[in-house]
Design an enzyme around this catalytic site. Structure first.
Site, mmCIF file in Angstrom:
data_model
loop_
_atom_site.group_PDB
_atom_site.id
_atom_site.type_symbol
_atom_site.label_atom_id
_atom_site.label_comp_id
_atom_site.label_asym_id
_atom_site.label_seq_id
_atom_site.Cartn_x
_atom_site.Cartn_y
_atom_site.Cartn_z
ATOM 1 N N ILE A 1 -4.669 9.585 -0.748
ATOM 2 C CA ILE A 1 -4.211 9.045 0.528
ATOM 3 C C ILE A 1 -3.849 7.575 0.346
ATOM 4 C CG2 ILE A 1 -4.763 8.767 2.963
ATOM 5 C CD1 ILE A 1 -4.677 11.688 1.900
ATOM 6 N N GLU A 2 -2.594 7.244 0.614
ATOM 7 C CA GLU A 2 -2.110 5.876 0.441
ATOM 8 C C GLU A 2 -1.386 5.356 1.677
ATOM 9 O OE1 GLU A 2 0.031 5.373 -3.208
ATOM 10 O OE2 GLU A 2 -1.258 6.744 -4.305
#
Length: 895
Positions: free
Chosen positions: A174-175
């Site tokens: 998750i970025e």
């Protein structure tokens, strides 16, 4: 045994076999790699077959339901899928790819090779961001992932992008967005994993090295992850490169992350040091050389052996293009891990002691000191081995082990490696132990080994559940190898002067006993059967170059005895429940197998300067067979098995036919209806041989024949062809090579229909035609006719060359979604259909499981601009490709 029990046993045995290849999550030297976003990347199967990766993370699910059309997630796997998407029932086009045929085909191959495949969520967002907005959305997202990419279940009616193939778990990279909802998803996935208790599933996270990670710290602290792939690059304050250069210049180190993990939702989670695979894969200044990688790995693997799990590499294609000394970067990193690992996956426990041995003319006496090792496992750690007892045993003459007897003289040395739950190992050693290795990797396994003087090398490997292995060695066996992979298996071996021996048993529950004597160059025994109670006994004596015994049956007992000058013999049993006995002396032999509706026949032929031998065995359920022997004369052995019969197998012609030189014995077995004539001999062996006729009545006739041969020529054809197919950028040319084999014994005529005048030629054998729409093949969507291989039409041969795909260069633009149209020109191209297999294991909870299996051969996601799958205008290129495709198709179909 009922069909249900047989199938259950087969699944159990298959799970044990695959388990032996599967990931060892407790190892310190695992290598993970991300795949799916490389420019011009190779297929997934390429990396599974050609690399030493243990974990391959497929990326990405880059659109989440809260942002996707119709509340569906979306995917992007670069150039591995066609530009085709799922539609909802009301006609809404989603962003979930449905043309990933190559991944469908490759996943089963990777599973069979023991690779662990995870599906990654997140990565760099194409345009804006992705996030989970509510608890309900998180739960629904987890349910969707399990139904679409987990094991195939009858109650799931949604999409299956990878067909019947499934992944081994999920990765959170998750970025973007927020940190909400991911711990909820992890806990929900853990609950869903319990629905498939026979398989092992994993959950991983790929946080940035800065602490705390903005998007994943909450999930790591509040839910159970198995692997933490930390990206030690792209951030100067915690770069691994800066730590190697000057440790004091780094703000967040591996030490800080270890402390954090040990206080997380799973304190036993494994930490992976993430590195870029090349200077172009991430920030150029963060690339580590093999020497620099060795420094950081050796430091932290030794400092935190219970937390250190290995290395992650971003990404597969960058590694493949960055070769050092001819090896891809990731393969070099695997070597670094193995060199630094003080307890690598193939580690052994070795001890050697002296034993007193006395030899007499009439008997031999051996005094052996035996050490018993017991292995136990706990949910929180891998198995441990500790000595538990010592006993003194003395044997005189012969030693009885398991269900057969073996005799040995003077024992030697042994190396034992045990990795399993509830394992008991007993080892006996004595003087002059050159080298011996025993490796056991089962659950509930007992191994007993005795060795004698001067065995240059011996290896015994057992990988099974509830396995008992007993091995004895005697004078001067240069090399011996015994491999057992089964549940409830018992093996006993002894030999004298046997240069090489190989025994492989794969069954459950099975008993195998092998006895060897002088001058045995090679021996192979292989048993494979589900839920069997098989006993195999093999005895060999002087000058027997090679013997092969293969048993594949349910509740079968096979006894094979060979004596002097036996060049090669093959016996195959496939039945339930069966007892078989065959013997031969002074013989060479050739195996021939014929099969009918409910009967299997195996013919073994031999010829020597002083004997001729022929063994014919027909097999059916519930059969008992007895074989008699004779020495020093031409012999023929005929063993038949039917439903049910008592059969006497005799050796003809001979003046004496009995085990103890008694009068000849005849046989009148019950034979299934039909008549078969078998003529021994081959085209290259035009010598006199007996002829055997099996009539439709219960009468067996054996008669010699002069110079009768049978042509058993097998024709193998290697075919290389090219065809035009559709890829996300339009047309492309694919070259494939496959092998066809024609065997006169099994070939059958296939009726063909006369062509209809004026009609187009039908597709070749193994191909079919379908019609689809190609949005990129012309300025407007074009309807094309595809000539595609049927499912499993061309199985790859052992020497099959890898398909070469030529892709037209395209700019780095996002995927263009074009609605299908019914108008356009027709062009015939081909695509590759998927193939599937099923893997079965016996583990479930990835957090606390006591998995103890052997590993086999990944991830700093960076933002991708639509992946490797992009589109350009095809105004000029399309016309040329259409013309070329038509020309190739015309040549292929002979038009």
């Amino acid at each position: 045994m009922g069909l249900t029990n047989i199938l259950a046993a087969f699944i159990a045995v298959s799970s044990l076999f695959i388990q032996s290849l599967a990931l060892n999550p407790y190892a310190k030297s695992n290598l993970a790699v991300y795949w799916g976003q490389g420019a011009g990347q190779n297929r997934l199967s390429y990396f599974c077959e050609k690399t030493s990766f243990d974990i391959i993370v497929v990326g990405f699910i880059n659109v989440f339901p809260d942002q996707g059309p119709a509340g569906w997630p979306g995917s992007n796997f670069g150039n591995q899928c066609a530009d085709s998407y799922y539609y909802t029932k009301n006609g809404t086009k989603t962003k979930l790819l449905d043309g990933c045929y190559q991944i469908k085909e490759d996943l089963p191959k990777c599973k069979a090779l023991g690779k662990t495949i995870l599906l990654s969520l997140g990565g760099g967002a194409v345009h804006d961001f992705y996030e989970v907005k509510s608890e309900e959305s998180a739960l629904n997202f987890a349910d969707f992932l399990w139904g679409a990419f987990g094991p195939l279940t009858p109650d799931w009616t949604g999409p299956r992008p990878f067909g019947e193939a499934s992944v081994d778990g999920f990765d959170f990279d998750i970025e973007k967005g927020s940190n909400f909802g991911y711990s909820i998803m992890v806990r929900r996935l853990r609950e869903l994993f319990l629905q498939d208790p026979l398989n092992r599933y994993y959950i991983s996270a790929a946080p940035q090295c800065i602490m705390p990670d903005k998007y994943l710290s909450h999930a790591i602290s509040n839910s159970a992850f198995d692997f933490i792939f930390i990206q030690f690059y792209n951030n100067p304050s915690c770069s691994a490169k800066r730590w190697v250069t000057n440790p004091k210049s780094v703000t967040y180190t591996v030490d800080d992350w270890v402390k954090y993990i040990r206080k997380s939702g799973n304190p036993l989670a494994k930490l992976f040091i993430g590195l870029p695979a090349s200077k172009s894969a991430a920030a150029k200044e963060d690339y580590l050389t093999p020497g620099e990688a060795t420094k950081i790995v050796s430091t932290y693997m030794a400092k935190y052996p219970s937390t250190f799990g290995g290395m992650m590499v971003w990404e597969a294609t960058a590694s493949e293009n960055n070769k050092l000394g001819g090896l891809p970067y990731a393969d070099i990193m695997k070597e670094v891990l193995l060199r630094c690992d003080p307890d690598p996956p193939t580690s052994t426990v070795t001890s050697t002691i002296s034993a007193s041995t006395s030899t007499q003319t009439s008997s031999q006496s051996t005094t052996m000191e035996t050490k018993t090792l017991s292995a136990s496992t706990t949910p929180s750690s891998p198995s441990t081995v500790s000595p538990s007892s010592t006993m003194q045993t003395t044997s005189t003459g012969s030693t009885s082990t398991g269900t057969g007897t073996t005799s040995s003289q003077v024992t030697s040395s042994t190396t034992i490696s045990t990795r399993s739950a509830s394992t008991e190992t007993v080892t006996t050693r004595s003087q002059e132990p050159p080298s011996t290795t025993i490796s056991t990797r089962p659950a509930s396994t007992e191994t007993v080994t005795t060795r004698s003087q001067e065995p240059p090398s011996s290896t015994i490997s057992t990988r099974s559940a509830s396995t008992e292995t007993v091995t004895t060695r005697s004078q001067e066996p240069p090399s011996s190898t015994i491999s057992t992979r089964s549940a409830s298996t018992e093996t006993s071996t002894s030999s004298q002067d046997s240069p090489s021996t190989t025994i492989s048993t794969k069954s459950a529950p099975t008993g195998t006993v092998t006895t060897r004597s002088q001058d045995l160059p090679s021996t192979t025994i292989s048993t494979r059967s589900p839920e069997t109670e098989t006993e195999t006994v093999t005895t060999k004596s002087q000058d027997s170059p090679s013997i092969t015994l293969s048993t594949r049956s349910s509740s079968a007992e096979t006894v094979s005895t060979r004596s002097q000058h036996s060049s090669s013999t093959t016996i195959s049993t496939k039945s339930a429940p069966t007892e078989t006995g065959t013997t031969s002396e002074h013989s060479t032999s050739m195996p021939v197998s014929t099969r009918s509706a409910s009967t299997e026949t195996v013919i073994t032929r031999s010829q020597n300067s002083d004997s001729q031998s022929m063994t014919v065995s027909t097999r059916s359920p519930s059969t008992e067979s007895i074989t008699t022997r004779s020495q020093g004369s031409p012999s023929e052995t005929f063993s038949t098995k039917s439903v049910p019969v008592d059969t006497i197998s005799t050796e003809l012609p001979s003046q004496t036919h009995s085990t103890t030189d008694s009068t000849p014995v005849s046989s009148s077995p019950t034979i299934p209806s039909g008549s078969t004539t078998i003529i021994p001999g081959t085209a290259s062996d035009p010598v006199s041989a007996p002829t055997t006729t099996v009539p439709p009545n219960p009468t067996l006739t054996l008669a010699p024949s002069s110079s009768t041969t049978e042509d058993r020529t097998t024709i193998t054809t290697i075919i290389t062809t090219s065809y035009v197919t559709v890829c996300p950028t339009g047309f492309t040319t694919v070259t494939i090579t496959y092998t066809t084999t024609y065997c006169p014994e099994t070939a059958s005529l296939t009726p063909t229909q006369a062509p209809i005048p004026g009609a187009p030629a039908p597709p070749p054998d193994g191909w079919t035609t379908i019609v689809t729409v190609c949005p990129q093949c012309a300025p407007t969507p074009t309807t094309v006719t595809l000539t595609v291989p049927t499912r499993s039409a061309f199985l790859p041969a052992p020497t099959e060359t890898r398909p070469v795909v030529t892709v037209v260069p395209v700019p780095e633009n996002p995927i263009k979604n074009v609605k299908p149209s019914e108008s356009g020109d027709f062009v015939t191209v081909t695509t590759v259909a998927p193939a599937t297999v099923t893997k079965t294991l016996e583990y479930n909870n990835p957090v606390d499981s006591d998995v103890n299996v052997q590993p086999t051969g990944g991830s700093s996601p960076v933002e991708f601009e639509g992946g490797a799958m992009t589109v350009r205008s095809m105004d000029v290129v399309a016309k040329a490709l259409i013309t070329a495709g038509a020309a190739v198709l015309g040549l292929f179909l002979g038009l």
